[in-house]
Design an enzyme around this catalytic site. Sequence first.
Site, PDB file in Angstrom:
ATOM      1  N   GLU A 254       9.014  16.116  15.158  1.00 53.28           N
ATOM      2  CA  GLU A 254       9.395  16.091  13.741  1.00 53.28           C
ATOM      3  C   GLU A 254       8.446  17.007  12.965  1.00 53.28           C
ATOM      4  O   GLU A 254       7.230  16.816  12.993  1.00 53.28           O
ATOM      5  CB  GLU A 254       9.292  14.666  13.193  1.00 53.28           C
ATOM      6  CG  GLU A 254       9.749  14.587  11.751  1.00 53.28           C
ATOM      7  CD  GLU A 254       9.700  13.179  11.199  1.00 53.28           C
ATOM      8  OE1 GLU A 254       8.659  12.512  11.336  1.00 53.28           O
ATOM      9  OE2 GLU A 254      10.713  12.747  10.610  1.00 53.28           O
TER      10      GLU A 254
ATOM     11  N   LYS B 117       0.811  -1.219   0.000  1.00 58.21           N
ATOM     12  CA  LYS B 117       0.000   0.000   0.000  1.00 58.21           C
ATOM     13  C   LYS B 117       0.840   1.262   0.000  1.00 58.21           C
ATOM     14  O   LYS B 117       1.437   1.652   1.000  1.00 58.21           O
ATOM     15  CB  LYS B 117      -0.951   0.043   1.208  1.00 58.21           C
ATOM     16  CG  LYS B 117      -2.092   1.025   0.926  1.00 58.21           C
ATOM     17  CD  LYS B 117      -2.795   1.513   2.155  1.00 58.21           C
ATOM     18  CE  LYS B 117      -2.175   2.719   2.797  1.00 58.21           C
ATOM     19  NZ  LYS B 117      -2.054   3.917   1.956  1.00 58.21           N
TER      20      LYS B 117
ATOM     21  N   CYS C  50      12.940  11.530   6.462  1.00 53.22           N
ATOM     22  CA  CYS C  50      13.019  11.159   7.871  1.00 53.22           C
ATOM     23  C   CYS C  50      14.406  11.404   8.454  1.00 53.22           C
ATOM     24  O   CYS C  50      14.540  11.607   9.644  1.00 53.22           O
ATOM     25  CB  CYS C  50      12.594   9.701   8.042  1.00 53.22           C
ATOM     26  SG  CYS C  50      13.460   8.594   6.942  1.00 53.22           S
TER      27      CYS C  50
ATOM     28  N   GLU D  79       9.978   1.887  10.312  1.00 55.52           N
ATOM     29  CA  GLU D  79      10.951   2.957  10.034  1.00 55.52           C
ATOM     30  C   GLU D  79      10.203   4.256  10.257  1.00 55.52           C
ATOM     31  O   GLU D  79       9.347   4.625   9.447  1.00 55.52           O
ATOM     32  CB  GLU D  79      11.443   2.888   8.581  1.00 55.52           C
ATOM     33  CG  GLU D  79      12.240   1.663   8.229  1.00 55.52           C
ATOM     34  CD  GLU D  79      13.546   1.556   8.992  1.00 55.52           C
ATOM     35  OE1 GLU D  79      13.994   2.563   9.585  1.00 55.52           O
ATOM     36  OE2 GLU D  79      14.101   0.460   9.015  1.00 55.52           O
TER      37      GLU D  79
HETATM   38  P1  ADP Z   1       3.245  10.676   6.850  1.00 56.05           P
HETATM   39  O1  ADP Z   1       3.106  11.435   8.121  1.00 56.05           O
HETATM   40  O2  ADP Z   1       4.602  10.565   6.310  1.00 56.05           O
HETATM   41  O3  ADP Z   1       2.122  10.950   5.856  1.00 56.05           O
HETATM   42  P2  ADP Z   1       1.816   8.458   7.811  1.00 56.05           P
HETATM   43  O4  ADP Z   1       2.405   7.737   8.953  1.00 56.05           O
HETATM   44  O5  ADP Z   1       0.615   9.295   8.030  1.00 56.05           O
HETATM   45  O6  ADP Z   1       3.034   9.228   7.218  1.00 56.05           O
HETATM   46  O7  ADP Z   1       1.474   7.474   6.605  1.00 56.05           O
HETATM   47  C1  ADP Z   1       2.406   6.586   6.057  1.00 56.05           C
HETATM   48  C2  ADP Z   1       1.642   5.453   5.409  1.00 56.05           C
HETATM   49  O8  ADP Z   1       0.853   4.819   6.410  1.00 56.05           O
HETATM   50  C3  ADP Z   1       0.666   5.870   4.307  1.00 56.05           C
HETATM   51  O9  ADP Z   1       0.648   4.864   3.307  1.00 56.05           O
HETATM   52  C4  ADP Z   1      -0.657   5.910   5.039  1.00 56.05           C
HETATM   53  O10 ADP Z   1      -1.770   5.710   4.189  1.00 56.05           O
HETATM   54  C5  ADP Z   1      -0.491   4.743   5.984  1.00 56.05           C
HETATM   55  N1  ADP Z   1      -1.346   4.819   7.192  1.00 56.05           N
HETATM   56  C6  ADP Z   1      -1.862   5.905   7.796  1.00 56.05           C
HETATM   57  N2  ADP Z   1      -2.619   5.546   8.847  1.00 56.05           N
HETATM   58  C7  ADP Z   1      -2.595   4.201   8.930  1.00 56.05           C
HETATM   59  C8  ADP Z   1      -3.155   3.239   9.813  1.00 56.05           C
HETATM   60  N3  ADP Z   1      -3.911   3.589  10.836  1.00 56.05           N
HETATM   61  N4  ADP Z   1      -2.883   1.937   9.587  1.00 56.05           N
HETATM   62  C9  ADP Z   1      -2.098   1.547   8.585  1.00 56.05           C
HETATM   63  N5  ADP Z   1      -1.552   2.406   7.707  1.00 56.05           N
HETATM   64  C10 ADP Z   1      -1.777   3.725   7.871  1.00 56.05           C
END
Ligand code: ADP
Length: 483
Positions: free
Chosen positions: A388, A182, A291, A257
Amino acid sequence: MTMQNVLNELRDRPGTGEVIPIINPATEEQIAEFKDCGPEAVNEAVARAKQAFEAGVWAGLPARERAKIMWRIADLIDEHADELARIDSLNTGMPLVQATLGLSNCAEFFRYHAGWCTKINGNAFDIKTAGIASDAWVDMHTYTRKEPYSVVGLIFPWNGPIFNACAKLAPALAAGCSMVVKPAEETPLSALLLMRLITQAGVPEGVVNLLTGYGHTAGAAITAHPDVEKVAFTGSTEIGKEIVHAAAGNLKKVALELGGKSPVLIYDDADLRKAIVTAAMGIFVHSGQGCVCGSRIFAQRGVYEQVVEGIAAVANKMKLGSPDEDGCASGPLISAKQLTRVLGYIDEGKSGGVEIITGGYRLDRKGYFVHPTVLTNVDPGMRLYQEEIFGPVVTITPFDDDEAIAMANDTTYGLAAAAWTNDLSRAHRLGKRLHAGTVSINCQLVFDHAVPFGGYKQSGWGYEHGHEGIASYLKTKSVWAQI
Ligand code: ADP
């Protein structure tokens, strides 16, 4: 496959949920939309992956055949590097030259890991064990087998879409796993083309399954799914913690990560010109959306003024713009949400009395551009110093020699740290005492597929790349045979 094909393919993907728009962050215009795939699609994808694993269509191939297919993927990535770079550049707003540079590392992920396919071995043990029924020692032939996790969930963010995809897909494929993949909802485009290349290279159907959807729907369904044995995630620390909770249901293995608030120490004996330019690029490149960006610079008192001036000068010289504008060194933030978040931290700084040496504002043009921002006089208790930001915002703080390491380590994160000094003993002392998974001495933003990468403290669990990376997709089984 042209850009238009990719956009059409995304538009036509089945989905039951909400319509998700894709916005070009450099223009704020919508470039595509697609349907959230939702939990049913996740169930179907996991079932396909499981079936492919159980049928042995990939894990059951001779290792050398898997390796050949992975080399083919690498060659196809090279052949399509221009298209992939253009897609990521359009989708993230990063300058085309940066997107193109990243592509050579993407192909190499597959070549490096292709080499591992034929080198996944267990160990043999010559053991005598006490017999259960008698006092006599019993001879055993005992060995370990390395076996792939069956179905793994690979979830990654938008800041380097194709790079993040390859960093996870390559070791998972080399290990023999099946997978559901995903990408971030903001940047699914290059993953579509990558899937095509993976199929064209000969990876059998069902082994790699792409899911395009939101994190709270598709992502959450992957992390909660009982047939997913492991999740490898790159993203924010906040979501990383949610994933740990969601994974508890079937105790799936979790590799994370996560974020960073990486310190950069500049000592007064450093090669200042090099240190300043690299430290400035180390936070302002890709508008700070990395990151490992060095978002807290510490300068020894003797060179503090020079460092502040030098970093601000680089910030002021950096041309920001959309990928099609000539000579751009950096692009916009990814989204309106991210823009609001970054400006929020800056506003808090302003009202909390920080000194803005340069930047601190959004550019007066279309697109989510924030001027590279240098802040001094920052209280260590402030959120912008501790959290961050994921934007082009750096704090610079003076230090005396004896307090530097404690200041650098005063964070809940531990992803990366850098030090600039010409004192060899001090350099290695820092290599030992800085609490971070990666310590760079007289360099920053360095990377190689063979070198493990992971976070200390709240920056992650486990390691990617190198031996540790491939090992994280393998289980160890011990087999005991009495002889
Ligand atoms: P960023 O802050 O870099 O956008 P996120 O941690 O919000 O990073 O998202 C990174 C990835 O995790 C994306 O693919 C996002 O769709 C997915 N994601 C966000 N929330 C969830 C969740 N509750 N469970 C699994 N995947 C998630």
